[in-house]
Design a protein around this motif. Structure first.
Motif, PDB file in Angstrom:
ATOM      1  N   THR A   1       0.974  -1.308  -0.327  1.00 33.15           N
ATOM      2  CA  THR A   1       0.120  -0.612   0.341  1.00 33.15           C
ATOM      3  C   THR A   1       0.803   1.689  -0.221  1.00 33.15           C
ATOM      4  O   THR A   1       0.694   1.972  -0.748  1.00 33.15           O
ATOM      5  CB  THR A   1      -1.003   0.330   1.114  1.00 33.15           C
TER       6      THR A   1
ATOM      7  N   THR B   1       2.218   1.854  -3.062  1.00 31.33           N
ATOM      8  CA  THR B   1       1.383   2.234  -4.203  1.00 31.33           C
ATOM      9  C   THR B   1       0.698   3.752  -4.498  1.00 31.33           C
ATOM     10  O   THR B   1       0.990   4.204  -4.873  1.00 31.33           O
ATOM     11  CB  THR B   1      -0.027   1.430  -5.370  1.00 31.33           C
ATOM     12  N   VAL B   2       0.592   4.070  -2.784  1.00 28.71           N
ATOM     13  CA  VAL B   2      -0.027   5.590  -3.206  1.00 28.71           C
ATOM     14  C   VAL B   2       1.399   6.370  -2.721  1.00 28.71           C
ATOM     15  O   VAL B   2       1.059   7.210  -3.515  1.00 28.71           O
ATOM     16  CB  VAL B   2      -0.294   5.427  -0.948  1.00 28.71           C
TER      17      VAL B   2
ATOM     18  N   LEU C   1       1.595   7.124  -6.567  1.00 33.09           N
ATOM     19  CA  LEU C   1       0.543   7.816  -7.027  1.00 33.09           C
ATOM     20  C   LEU C   1       1.040   9.425  -6.363  1.00 33.09           C
ATOM     21  O   LEU C   1       0.564  10.412  -7.345  1.00 33.09           O
ATOM     22  CB  LEU C   1      -0.956   7.320  -6.201  1.00 33.09           C
TER      23      LEU C   1
ATOM     24  N   LEU D   1      -4.480  12.875   0.150  1.00 27.95           N
ATOM     25  CA  LEU D   1      -3.865  12.490  -0.455  1.00 27.95           C
ATOM     26  C   LEU D   1      -2.521  12.279   0.780  1.00 27.95           C
ATOM     27  O   LEU D   1      -1.847  11.296   1.009  1.00 27.95           O
ATOM     28  CB  LEU D   1      -2.519  12.252  -1.655  1.00 27.95           C
TER      29      LEU D   1
ATOM     30  N   LEU E   1      -4.203  11.149   3.498  1.00 32.71           N
ATOM     31  CA  LEU E   1      -4.111   9.913   3.775  1.00 32.71           C
ATOM     32  C   LEU E   1      -2.362   9.609   4.553  1.00 32.71           C
ATOM     33  O   LEU E   1      -2.779   8.117   4.802  1.00 32.71           O
ATOM     34  CB  LEU E   1      -4.931   8.806   2.455  1.00 32.71           C
TER      35      LEU E   1
END
Lengths: 479, 176
Positions: A170, A173-174, A177, A227, A230
């Motif tokens: 995770t 990936t984050v 992005l 983002l 998060l």
């Protein structure tokens, strides 16, 4: 764009009287023109080490884990030490871009792009270690929960090792992005600066056809902010979960509740050290001294002082609790760290991580580039020793004295570790050559607040005010 | 290209001047088609009267989906599909599911929101953009006014005059 007021006494973050046009030119410049021999030389060296990584990995896959010094007693050995070291380094980028965005720290704009790139490359390196530690790497996909013909036998959702799989994938990936979405407008800038159709096509492809309309920017800012929101708990959770790999076990020296905060602080500490190592070199080679200023370096040194001291307090707390717990196993584990066969690793860790960052209490040293560079290397080494101390020293003398041993790595393990360094540097050098190393749009957006000419204008305005007639606010008051 | 449109373009070289101009032009009753800037100019979306973006709502919905998917999958697996006894611990232990559920929430939310962003902005790799002025990704700012069949020469003249009065450094017409 003076969206909010900042004291003119604050040090400017962009020097050299830059205009918007200068910012574009300066940051795009290192990606254009002929390839520098210096860049080609270092890329070739790094790629050679990346080749060594591939060679050692192939060797390990063909001949098995027996080619490593890792064994039943010291099962995690160098491999997991290196994994935790790399994943820790991969924490600064997201911390800089996410947490500092939420705290409105403007200095992050100069370093966030390269730090995020570094994060992603470090996570790529980190990921190699647990995957190849599995031994039968062709079965690595067993770690994912998918319906299978073995029952279906699922993965163990209560195991911290599985949490790690989710946390790291995770996080990767984050981060990717977040980084890429930040890059999109800058790729558009590079596209519009390009002089050949091939280059235009290349950067247009990467920019997704960005044109920068007001609505797109509004969504882009909203996306970046969320983002960041998060990523903030995410970045804290990743190293917390890595620490659970140790903390939920029943090994003396690992089974402590202090592990999560101590690991997170250590990760930030080592991450900033690596950012400084790379950025001090990069700003010289790419002539970005006006954008990555002494103010940036000083801010990062302050964070290193804070996190290094947190880590140091954690070391001392561990010692105290080992004694205060009254558990003989716990006390022995710590006595063995300080005075056992690996005493040199323990004291290297103590010196590099607890003692040495204390030089940053002095402003002169915080702003000295040579000292900062030296310290950043020292901290990288110290943080590697921290993981070595936690893993190898805790394991090499376990509950069964007949299986005690002195672990040392083989050339394959050393080759894999040094090789990931080559892989990391290859990726970073490619990034510096082909991508905008500084967030162009974000630096432009702080120019009118933090550019030196605007600061000076503010200072002049303040000093010409009636109330300040008696005070002298001189040019360069921030020096 | 078949679907080209004609625009009147006003170029500015300062974001504060641009922001002021947008407010004044809208006050005079002219509709601005779009604004192009090299970096996010704060307050521009309000000045243009754009609706606030709801992309964060997408983030919440995707996050809630990820949360539900993770927790229900684990529950299904550990309680019904293949209950496994791990050292006598309960088959369903919520605390141990917190990390994976959290990571899944973040993962779904981030991917969902990013995909929504590119979908809403109609951006994709290899798209051929309609560039009004390529200096707007560098150091200049542009305001555009679409010239359709209802706009006459009088409209063009008044808006051009207005743009110049507001500090535009260039005014021209372009078909993209």
């Amino acid at each position: 764009m003076a969206s909010h007021f900042e004291s003119p006494l604050r040090e400017p973050l962009i020097n050299g009287n830059k205009t918007y046009k200068d910012i574009t030119r300066d940051i795009v410049a290192p990606t254009t023109g002929k390839i520098q021999p210096k860049w080609a030389f270092w890329t070739a060296i790094s790629a050679a080490f990346a080749g060594l990584f591939v060679f050692c990995i192939v060797w390990e896959v063909i001949f098995g884990i027996g080619t490593w010094g890792a064994n039943k007693t010291v099962g995690w050995a160098w491999d997991i030490t290196n994994f935790v070291w790399w994943i820790g380094i991969g924490h600064a980028g997201t911390l800089i871009s996410a947490i500092l965005l939420l705290f409105r720290q403007k200095w992050r704009t100069g370093v966030n792009r390269a730090a995020e790139a570094m994060t992603i490359f470090a996570v790529v390196c980190a990921g190699q270690f647990p995957i190849f530690h599995m031994g039968r790497v062709w079965d690595a996909f067993f770690i994912f929960p998918y319906p299978n013909t073995r029952g279906p036998l699922w993965v163990n959702f209560t195991s911290p090792l599985l949490w790690d799989v989710f946390a790291i994938s995770t996080y990767f990936t984050v981060s990717l992005l977040f980084w890429y979405t930040g890059l999109v407008p800058d790729f558009a800038t590079m596209r519009d600066q390009s002089k050949t159709p091939g280059r235009w096509k290349f950067y247009n492809f990467l920019s997704f056809g960005w044109i920068g309309t007001a609505k797109h920017w509004e969504r882009w800012e909203s996306l970046s902010l969320i983002l960041a929101g998060l990523s903030t708990p995410l970045v804290l959770s990743v190293h917390t979960i890595v620490s659970f790999d140790f903390a939920t076990s029943v090994v003396p020296g690992w089974h402590t509740t202090i592990m999560p905060p101590y690991f997170v602080a250590g990760a930030v500490f080592s991450g900033f050290a690596m950012v400084l190592t790379l950025m001090i070199v990069a700003r010289h080679i790419m002539n970005l001294q006006d954008y990555i200023t002494l103010a940036h370096i000083e801010s990062m040194n302050k964070i290193m002082l804070l996190t290094g001291t947190i880590v140091g307090i954690a070391y001392l707390t561990e010692l105290f609790v080992a004694w205060y717990s009254g558990s003989i196993y716990e006390s022995y584990a710590f006595a063995n760290r300080a005075s056992g066969p690996y005493w040199w690793a323990y004291w290297s860790m103590m010196f590099c991580n607890l003692v040495s960052p204390q030089v940053f209490w002095f402003r002169k040293l915080r702003r000295n580039i040579a000292v900062t560079f030296f310290m950043s290397i020292l901290i990288n080494i110290g943080m590697w020793f921290e993981r070595f101390v936690i893993i190898v020293i805790s394991l090499h003398r376990d509950y069964l004295p007949s299986s005690w041993l002195y672990y040392s790595p083989t050339w394959v393990e050393i080759g894999i570790f040094v090789g990931t360094g080559g892989l990391f540097m290859t990726l970073f050098l490619m990034f510096c050559r082909f991508f905008p190393a500084i967030a162009i749009a974000e630096v432009k957006s702080i120019l009118k607040v933090s550019g030196d000419q605007y600061r000076q204008k503010q200072l002049d305005e303040v000093s010409s005010m009636e109330v300040y007639k008696e005070t002298t606010v001189t040019k360069g008051a921030w020096d | 290209m078949s679907d080209t449109k004609k625009y009147l373009v006003g170029i500015f070289d300062d974001d504060d001047v641009l922001l002021h101009a947008v407010k004044d032009i809208r006050k005079s009753g002219y509709e601005i088609t779009d604004a192009y800037t090299p970096f996010p100019v704060h307050g521009l979306e309000h000045a243009l009267g754009l609706e606030p973006t709801r992309i964060h709502a997408a983030g919440f919905i995707f996050g809630a989906t990820g949360f539900t998917v993770a927790l229900s999958m684990i529950t299904f697996i550990n309680l019904f599909n293949y209950p496994t006894d791990f050292g006598g611990k309960p088959y369903w232990g919520l605390l141990a599911y917190v990390p994976i559920t959290f990571e899944h929430t973040v993962l779904f939310s981030a991917i969902g929101m990013t995909v929504s962003f590119y979908y809403l902005c109609k951006l994709w790799p290899g798209k051929t953009p309609k560039i009004i002025d390529e200096r707007t990704t560098d150091h200049l700012f542009a305001l555009t006014f679409e010239l359709d069949s209802t706009k006459d020469a009088n409209y063009v003249n008044t808006v051009s005059e207005l743009l110049k009065k507001e500090g535009a450094i260039e005014v021209y017409q372009k078909e993209v």
